[in-house]
Design a protein around this motif. Structure first.
Motif, PDB file in Angstrom:
ATOM      1  N   ASP A 152       0.943  -1.033  -0.034  1.00 60.10           N
ATOM      2  CA  ASP A 152       0.138   0.048  -0.013  1.00 60.10           C
ATOM      3  C   ASP A 152       0.767   1.232  -0.122  1.00 60.10           C
ATOM      4  O   ASP A 152       0.467   2.197  -0.859  1.00 60.10           O
ATOM      5  CB  ASP A 152      -0.954   0.028   1.287  1.00 60.10           C
ATOM      6  N   ARG A 155       2.449   2.010  -3.551  1.00 63.06           N
ATOM      7  CA  ARG A 155       1.454   2.312  -4.414  1.00 63.06           C
ATOM      8  C   ARG A 155       1.328   3.924  -4.084  1.00 63.06           C
ATOM      9  O   ARG A 155       1.158   4.749  -5.053  1.00 63.06           O
ATOM     10  CB  ARG A 155       0.135   1.722  -4.252  1.00 63.06           C
ATOM     11  N   ARG A 156       1.048   4.335  -2.830  1.00 69.66           N
ATOM     12  CA  ARG A 156       0.872   5.390  -2.492  1.00 69.66           C
ATOM     13  C   ARG A 156       1.935   6.579  -2.904  1.00 69.66           C
ATOM     14  O   ARG A 156       1.921   7.798  -3.428  1.00 69.66           O
ATOM     15  CB  ARG A 156       0.544   5.898  -1.023  1.00 69.66           C
ATOM     16  N   ARG A 158       5.028   5.589  -4.721  1.00 64.53           N
ATOM     17  CA  ARG A 158       5.716   5.231  -5.879  1.00 64.53           C
ATOM     18  C   ARG A 158       7.315   5.066  -5.750  1.00 64.53           C
ATOM     19  O   ARG A 158       7.925   5.464  -6.808  1.00 64.53           O
ATOM     20  CB  ARG A 158       5.160   6.243  -7.046  1.00 64.53           C
TER      21      ARG A 158
END
Length: 217
Positions: A152, A155-156, A158
Motif C-alpha cells: 500500500d 502504491r501511495r 511510488r
C-alpha cells in the motif's frame, strides 16, 4: 561477481539521488542515475544517501547469517507467499525483517510494535482482519500484514525509499517532506540500512534475476 556493483552505485550516488532501471529481453539488468529512455522506471526517488552513524562493514557476515540462520529459513516460505500475494519483492521483505527485528519472532518495541516486522496495533487495525490482529505475533500473520502495508505504501508514494520512510516515520511525515524521505535522522538511518541490505540481497541473487548487470553513468 566478487563485489556488489549495484550496491556500490547506490552508495556512490549524491544526496537526493535517483536510480532508474529495467531488465531487458535478454536478461540484462540496466541501472542508471537518470532515465536514459522510456524503458527505465524509477527505482529510488530522492533517497538521502548518508552513511549510518556507527555502521560497520559487517555486510558480508550479515548476508552469510541470512543464508544459514534457522530462524530465517523457518519463515522464508511465508515471506515468499506474502511477496507473491501482495506484489512486493521478497528480498525487500527479508531486509525489512532483518532491520526491524533481527528475525526474532517475539520481538516487541517500547511503542507496542510486535513480531518480525514490528507491526503496531494501529497498523494491524488498518491492514489485518480483527481475527488476525489478535494473533499478530504469529509469524505468518505478521509477515502478511507487513507485506500488505508495504504494498500500500509503495502504491501511495511510488518509490521504495519514500515507502520505507513512511513505514518508519508515518505517512504524514513523508507527505510534509514532499513525498520524500524526511529530514529525520532516525528515519534516514532506517531507510539507509534497509536499502543497503536490500541491494546486497538483490546482487547476491542477481544470477537468478538477470544474466548480467549493466551500470550506466
Amino acid at each position: 561477481m566478487k563485489a556488489w556493483p549495484l550496491l556500490s552505485l547506490v552508495l556512490a550516488l549524491p544526496a537526493r539521488a535517483e536510480l532508474w532501471g529495467f531488465v531487458d529481453a535478454t536478461g540484462v539488468a540496466h541501472f542508471a542515475p537518470t532515465q536514459l529512455d522510456r524503458r527505465y522506471t524509477r527505482v529510488l526517488d530522492g533517497v538521502t544517501m548518508q552513511r549510518v552513524p556507527g555502521k560497520t562493514d559487517g555486510g558480508v557476515a550479515l548476508l552469510n547469517w541470512l543464508d544459514i540462520a534457522p530462524e530465517v529459513k523457518a519463515v522464508q516460505p511465508w515471506v515468499r507467499e506474502a511477496a507473491t500475494l501482495y506484489g512486493v519483492d521478497a528480498d525487500l521483505l527479508k531486509a525489512i525483517i532483518a532491520v526491524e527485528s533481527g528475525y526474532q519472532r517475539n520481538a516487541m518495541s517500547p511503542r507496542g510494535a510486535v513480531g518480525l516486522m514490528q507491526i503496531t496495533p494501529e497498523t494491524a487495525l488498518r491492514y489485518a482482519t480483527p481475527a488476525d490482529a489478535a494473533r499478530l505475533i504469529e509469524p505468518r500473520i505478521n509477515i502478511h500484514t507487513g507485506a500488505r502495508m508495504l504494498a500500500d505504501l509503495m502504491r501511495r508514494f511510488r518509490s521504495i525509499d519514500a515507502a520505507l520512510a513512511a513505514w518508519n516515520a508515518g505517512e504524514g511525515a513523508v507527505r510534509r517532506a514532499g513525498n520524500r524521505v524526511p529530514n529525520i535522522e532516525e528515519t534516514q538511518a532506517h531507510v539507509q540500512l534497509v536499502l543497503e541490505l536490500y541491494w546486497a540481497l538483490l546482487q547476491q541473487g542477481q544470477p537468478a534475476r538477470a544474466q548480467r548487470l549493466t551500470l550506466h553513468p
